[in-house]
Design an enzyme around this catalytic site. Sequence first.
Site, PDB file in Angstrom:
ATOM      1  N   HIS A 184      54.643  14.419  48.949  1.00  0.00           N
ATOM      2  CA  HIS A 184      54.932  15.847  48.818  1.00  0.00           C
ATOM      3  C   HIS A 184      54.242  16.594  49.973  1.00  0.00           C
ATOM      4  CE1 HIS A 184      55.979  16.106  44.223  1.00  0.00           C
ATOM      5  NE2 HIS A 184      56.714  15.220  44.867  1.00  0.00           N
ATOM      6  N   GLU A 189      52.330  19.160  50.021  1.00  0.00           N
ATOM      7  CA  GLU A 189      50.928  19.535  49.800  1.00  0.00           C
ATOM      8  C   GLU A 189      49.974  18.360  50.038  1.00  0.00           C
ATOM      9  OE1 GLU A 189      53.547  19.908  47.747  1.00  0.00           O
ATOM     10  OE2 GLU A 189      53.142  21.408  46.197  1.00  0.00           O
ATOM     11  N   CYS A 236      53.355  20.856  41.754  1.00  0.00           N
ATOM     12  CA  CYS A 236      53.453  20.031  40.538  1.00  0.00           C
ATOM     13  C   CYS A 236      52.049  19.604  40.083  1.00  0.00           C
ATOM     14  CB  CYS A 236      54.312  18.794  40.812  1.00  0.00           C
ATOM     15  SG  CYS A 236      53.487  17.559  41.860  1.00  0.00           S
ATOM     16  N   CYS A 241      50.052  17.671  42.743  1.00  0.00           N
ATOM     17  CA  CYS A 241      49.602  18.471  43.886  1.00  0.00           C
ATOM     18  C   CYS A 241      48.525  19.484  43.489  1.00  0.00           C
ATOM     19  CB  CYS A 241      50.794  19.125  44.564  1.00  0.00           C
ATOM     20  SG  CYS A 241      51.834  17.885  45.394  1.00  0.00           S
TER      21      CYS A 241
END
Lengths: 168, 168
Positions: B60, B62, B90, B93
């Site tokens: 992801h 992040e 999410c 993260c």
Amino acid sequence: MESREAGSATDLAYMRMALDEARAAAAAGEIPVGAVVVANGAVVARSHNVREARQSALAHAEILAIEGASARLKSWRLEECTMYVTLEPCIMCVGAILQARIARLVFGCLDPKAGAVRSLYRLCEDARLNHRVTVADGVLAEDCGRILSDFFADLRKAKQGGRSSIKQ
Amino acid sequence: MESREAGSATDLAYMRMALDEARAAAAAGEIPVGAVVVANGAVVARSHNVREARQSALAHAEILAIEGASARLKSWRLEECTMYVTLEPCIMCVGAILQARIARLVFGCLDPKAGAVRSLYRLCEDARLNHRVTVADGVLAEDCGRILSDFFADLRKAKQGGRSSIKQ
């Protein structure tokens, strides 16, 4: 709850391997947590916490194990995999386990301050999420907890004695 | 809530940079989410989602931004840092943001199905955790959401037409 499975011979064997990983972390001055990922009866990744060595907050045992398993299996989907980890995973690691769609999580001792499977949250049981993980806890919990309490006891002694070889 | 800060010139500028990252993800057939990490007025990392290209559930925007920032600053502690991300993070993260001790999180649009800052959970407000993150939301929310809805609309069209160039 699958506590009836917590002591199966297979679970115990893989948790002993995760404990070996945790010992390797302790020997390197890292908080001793170890993880193993198993797919279809084969170990596809094993790792331990290396946060200090890598200077990365992401370098928890579970994250490295997921990274290793995905590299080995050439897929971000780890739907065939079971993860064994000595300590109850934190929010980040439970999130990663869910993102990777790991089928089953087996862990050793609880982490009352940061655990997100049983302690602070029960994130593996959230029906709103698009993945659910089967969980077994308490496998070799005493051994998994002792390696941590011994590590922190040694750390306190080292600090009192002015030694700095342990990095935490 | 810090919505009064949501539109500061600085926040808008860095969120536009995160949007550029999200566009780069879309162009590569990845779900378009972008992130930027800023420390003391300088960009120390920028990244976008590359889950499909890397075949890693960890990839992801992040997570990659935290990895980049720690490498750049040579520390797992990102206490001086602000993260800008186009989509509400999410569970994984948010957990990583907390682990890395990021000081401030600024995000664009909400993620009602998976967001863990406002939507499913409010993990940045948990007083039991050993770190708290200041949050500003809704910065360029419309732009951040549109790039996602356009991506999924294109994806549906591509699927109907039998094309497979978009990987999601």
